[in-house]
Enzyme design. Structure first.
Site, PDB file in Angstrom:
ATOM      1  N   GLY A  17       0.765  -1.237   0.000  1.00 26.33           N
ATOM      2  CA  GLY A  17       0.000   0.000   0.000  1.00 26.33           C
ATOM      3  C   GLY A  17       0.798   1.290   0.000  1.00 26.33           C
ATOM      4  O   GLY A  17       1.891   1.381  -0.575  1.00 26.33           O
ATOM      5  N   TYR A 151     -12.476   2.883  14.500  1.00 31.03           N
ATOM      6  CA  TYR A 151     -11.354   3.276  13.622  1.00 31.03           C
ATOM      7  C   TYR A 151     -11.169   4.786  13.618  1.00 31.03           C
ATOM      8  O   TYR A 151     -10.053   5.295  13.794  1.00 31.03           O
ATOM      9  CB  TYR A 151     -11.624   2.764  12.204  1.00 31.03           C
ATOM     10  CG  TYR A 151     -10.619   3.225  11.177  1.00 31.03           C
ATOM     11  CD1 TYR A 151      -9.324   2.703  11.169  1.00 31.03           C
ATOM     12  CD2 TYR A 151     -10.952   4.177  10.214  1.00 31.03           C
ATOM     13  CE1 TYR A 151      -8.396   3.122  10.228  1.00 31.03           C
ATOM     14  CE2 TYR A 151     -10.035   4.592   9.277  1.00 31.03           C
ATOM     15  CZ  TYR A 151      -8.753   4.071   9.286  1.00 31.03           C
ATOM     16  OH  TYR A 151      -7.835   4.490   8.360  1.00 31.03           O
TER      17      TYR A 151
END
Ligand SMILES: NC(=O)c1ccc[n+]([C@@H]2O[C@H](COP(=O)([O-])OP(=O)(O)OC[C@H]3O[C@@H](n4cnc5c(N)ncnc54)[C@H](OP(=O)(O)O)[C@@H]3O)[C@@H](O)[C@H]2O)c1
Length: 244
Positions: A17, A151
């Site tokens: 990523g 999150y």
């Protein structure tokens, strides 16, 4: 001259990523990078993909013993850290408040908050004066998107860390900034339901998802002297999705 000539950079969660793209960019700009990730096979592949001026250290940022081992390797091989990018993170996007369990809460906070905190704390003795710390946050921290409760809160904690550490570390000239991506097309999107990516892209004023290299460019800015008077900020790199 390259922007990170001779610098030692540690990047956590960099086998994939946007952090892997950042590691490649830093090496192109003259740095030696130390990258981490939990899975040894992915780490070996990332080290091979970067090719030179890279050291891989396997470990989970949620495990203090692994973080201490990372610090030991960096201390013995390099003796210092000039740039620290804390990117290792867990993303949850479909857990509403009623779905969250003690285990899932601890898993996210254990990596994103506790893991980031102790990565910085344990590497602190190795940070050179004038070092740059970049915490990878998330645009989610400033939004209220459904299903992101734990999150988003975990990434909001990083924004708070950057403010306090900026003053805690000012005598050493260490700059701490958050880089907050949103809607970046990385392997983390691979498991999303069909159509999810397209729906996010349609909400981005830029009209598309962002690329890993667009985050790497912003990370280079925060890591290098180009941002020498930038401290304690949260830099959104999100195609405008969080700004409108
Ligand atoms: N993509 C986006 O749009 C976006 C948006 C906002 C924020 N972010 C943040 O950007 C960061 C990178 O995301 P990405 O999309 O590039 O994800 P990715 O492609 O899934 O990469 C995640 C990386 O982190 C490593 N990792 C995960 N948990 C770890 C742990 N406990 N200890 C050490 N390494 C760990 C993974 O390797 P192993 O699994 O082998 O450990 C992998 O190298 C994350 O903090 C994420 O929250 C991404």
């Amino acid at each position: 001259m390259a922007k990170l000539d001779g610098k030692v950079a540690v990047i956590t969660g960099a086998t994939s990523g946007l952090a892997l793209a950042t590691a490649k960019t830093f090496v192109r700009e003259g740095a030696h990078v130390v990258i981490t990730g939990r899975r040894q096979d992915r780490l070996d592949a990332a080290v091979a993909a970067i090719g030179h001026d890279v050291t891989g250290v396997a470990g989970d940022v949620g495990e203090i013993a692994d973080v201490l081992r990372l610090a030991d390797v960096v201390a013995s091989e390099f003796g210092r850290v000039d740039v620290l990018v804390a990117s290792a993170g867990v993303w949850t996007w479909n857990e509403h408040i009623g779905d969250v369990t003690e285990e899932s809460f601890d898993a996210v906070f254990g990596v994103n908050v506790r893991g980031t905190f102790f990565t910085v704390q344990k590497l602190l003795p190795l940070l050179s004066d004038g070092a740059s710390i970049v915490l990878i946050g998330s645009g989610a921290a400033d939004k209220g998107d459904p299903g992101t409760t734990v999150y988003a809160a975990s990434k909001a904690a990083l924004r708070s860390f950057a403010r306090t550490w900026t003053t805690d570390l000012k005598e050493r000239g260490i700059r701490v900034n958050v880089l907050s991506p949103a809607a970046i097309d990385t392997p983390a999107f691979a498991d999303l339901p069909p159509g999810f990516k397209e729906r996010i892209a349609a909400r981005v004023p830029a009209g598309r998802l962002g690329t890993e290299d667009e985050i790497a460019s912003a990370a280079l800015f925060l890591a290098s002297a180009d941002s020498s008077f930038v401290s304690g900020i949260d830099l959104p790199v999100d195609g405008g999705i969080g700004q409108v």
